[in-house]
Design a protein around this motif. Sequence first.
Motif, short mmCIF file in Angstrom:
data_model
loop_
_atom_site.label_atom_id
_atom_site.label_comp_id
_atom_site.label_asym_id
_atom_site.label_seq_id
_atom_site.Cartn_x
_atom_site.Cartn_y
_atom_site.Cartn_z
N ALA A 1 -47.85 10.02 70.20
CA ALA A 1 -46.29 9.02 70.08
C ALA A 1 -45.39 10.59 70.32
CB ALA A 1 -46.86 8.98 68.67
N HIS A 2 -46.20 11.65 69.65
CA HIS A 2 -44.79 12.58 69.37
C HIS A 2 -44.74 12.64 71.06
CE1 HIS A 2 -42.73 13.47 65.92
NE2 HIS A 2 -44.64 12.60 65.09
N ASN A 3 -45.83 13.23 71.75
CA ASN A 3 -45.54 13.68 73.21
C ASN A 3 -44.94 13.21 74.15
OD1 ASN A 3 -47.31 15.65 73.21
ND2 ASN A 3 -49.48 14.09 73.29
N ILE A 4 -44.92 11.37 73.88
CA ILE A 4 -43.88 10.19 74.39
C ILE A 4 -42.86 9.90 74.48
CG2 ILE A 4 -43.83 7.79 74.61
CD1 ILE A 4 -46.81 7.12 74.05
N ALA B 1 -43.14 6.52 64.80
CA ALA B 1 -44.39 5.44 64.37
C ALA B 1 -44.22 4.02 64.63
CB ALA B 1 -43.56 5.24 62.31
N MET B 2 -43.04 3.51 65.84
CA MET B 2 -42.97 2.63 66.52
C MET B 2 -43.83 2.68 67.91
SD MET B 2 -39.07 0.76 65.90
CE MET B 2 -39.60 -0.34 66.95
N ILE B 3 -44.03 4.04 67.72
CA ILE B 3 -44.83 4.18 69.52
C ILE B 3 -46.64 4.56 68.84
CG2 ILE B 3 -45.40 5.85 70.79
CD1 ILE B 3 -42.77 4.50 71.29
N GLU B 4 -46.11 5.32 68.01
CA GLU B 4 -47.74 4.70 67.17
C GLU B 4 -48.17 3.55 67.00
OE1 GLU B 4 -48.68 6.66 63.17
OE2 GLU B 4 -46.95 8.47 64.41
N GLU B 5 -47.71 2.64 66.45
CA GLU B 5 -48.27 1.46 66.53
C GLU B 5 -49.27 0.92 67.76
OE1 GLU B 5 -46.78 -3.27 64.68
OE2 GLU B 5 -45.75 -1.53 63.92
N VAL B 6 -47.66 0.84 68.78
CA VAL B 6 -48.28 0.65 70.37
C VAL B 6 -50.10 1.07 70.62
CG1 VAL B 6 -47.52 -0.08 72.57
CG2 VAL B 6 -46.55 -0.28 70.94
N ILE B 7 -49.64 2.29 70.30
CA ILE B 7 -51.38 3.47 70.67
C ILE B 7 -52.29 2.69 69.72
CG2 ILE B 7 -51.85 5.68 70.70
CD1 ILE B 7 -49.72 6.82 71.51
N ARG C 1 -48.69 -3.08 76.76
CA ARG C 1 -47.69 -2.83 75.54
C ARG C 1 -47.94 -1.66 75.51
NH1 ARG C 1 -49.45 -6.15 70.28
NH2 ARG C 1 -47.62 -5.94 69.39
N LEU C 2 -48.12 -0.56 75.81
CA LEU C 2 -47.72 0.22 76.14
C LEU C 2 -47.16 1.23 77.10
CD1 LEU C 2 -48.39 3.81 74.53
CD2 LEU C 2 -50.68 3.94 75.97
#
Length: 211
Positions: free
Chosen positions: A166-169, A140-146, A94-95
């Motif tokens: 998440a910010h790096n992505i 926040a959506m990226i954070e959820e995947v992480i 998913r990531l």
Amino acid sequence: MLKKAVKSLVKDPELIRKRREQMVKAAVHLFTEKGFHRTTTREIARESGFSIGTLYEYIRTKEDVLFLVCDSIYDEVHGRLQVLMKNEGSGLERLKNAISSYFQVIHEMQDEVLVMYQETKSLSKDALKYVLEKEVQMVAMIEEVIHHCVKDKLASISEKQIKLFAHNIVVSGQMWTFRRWSIQKLYNIEQYTQLQLENLLSSFKNAKAME
């Protein structure tokens, strides 16, 4: 909700969507060439393929067009990531899919992304606040995947580290646009995505929880 601040005299939602999509494409082209302040609403109307009178049936000010540019980018990213959230699979898959999908959106909308970050200073205080809140939601959506990866024990990291990853992505995706004058001479989007995936996932797997 602030999005409703962009009022229209037209009542047909589908026609509003179509006309505003034309405006966004026209504005991005003009803002890229001339900048926000040097572009007139008359030029936006002409580039969109209709009269200045028609333009003002769908917006009130030139800032409304810039706001719609910003909003269209976040809506596209949000929509694609939301689909991925519903997919089954391991946290790692998913990531990978989330990163690849996000990079692809940035690639497809790179002119819009460039204009958005160059010209957000021209937005009103309320509109800028809304746009920045949308950015926070995307992170926040990226954070959820992480979080799913951490749950699958792919890495043991703290909440602060999750936020930073998440910010790096997000920034890695934006770099495809901001540094395109150099990076896109070296790689195509598939190569860039693969290299960034390797770098991001390697640092993620090797990270240790902060004390």
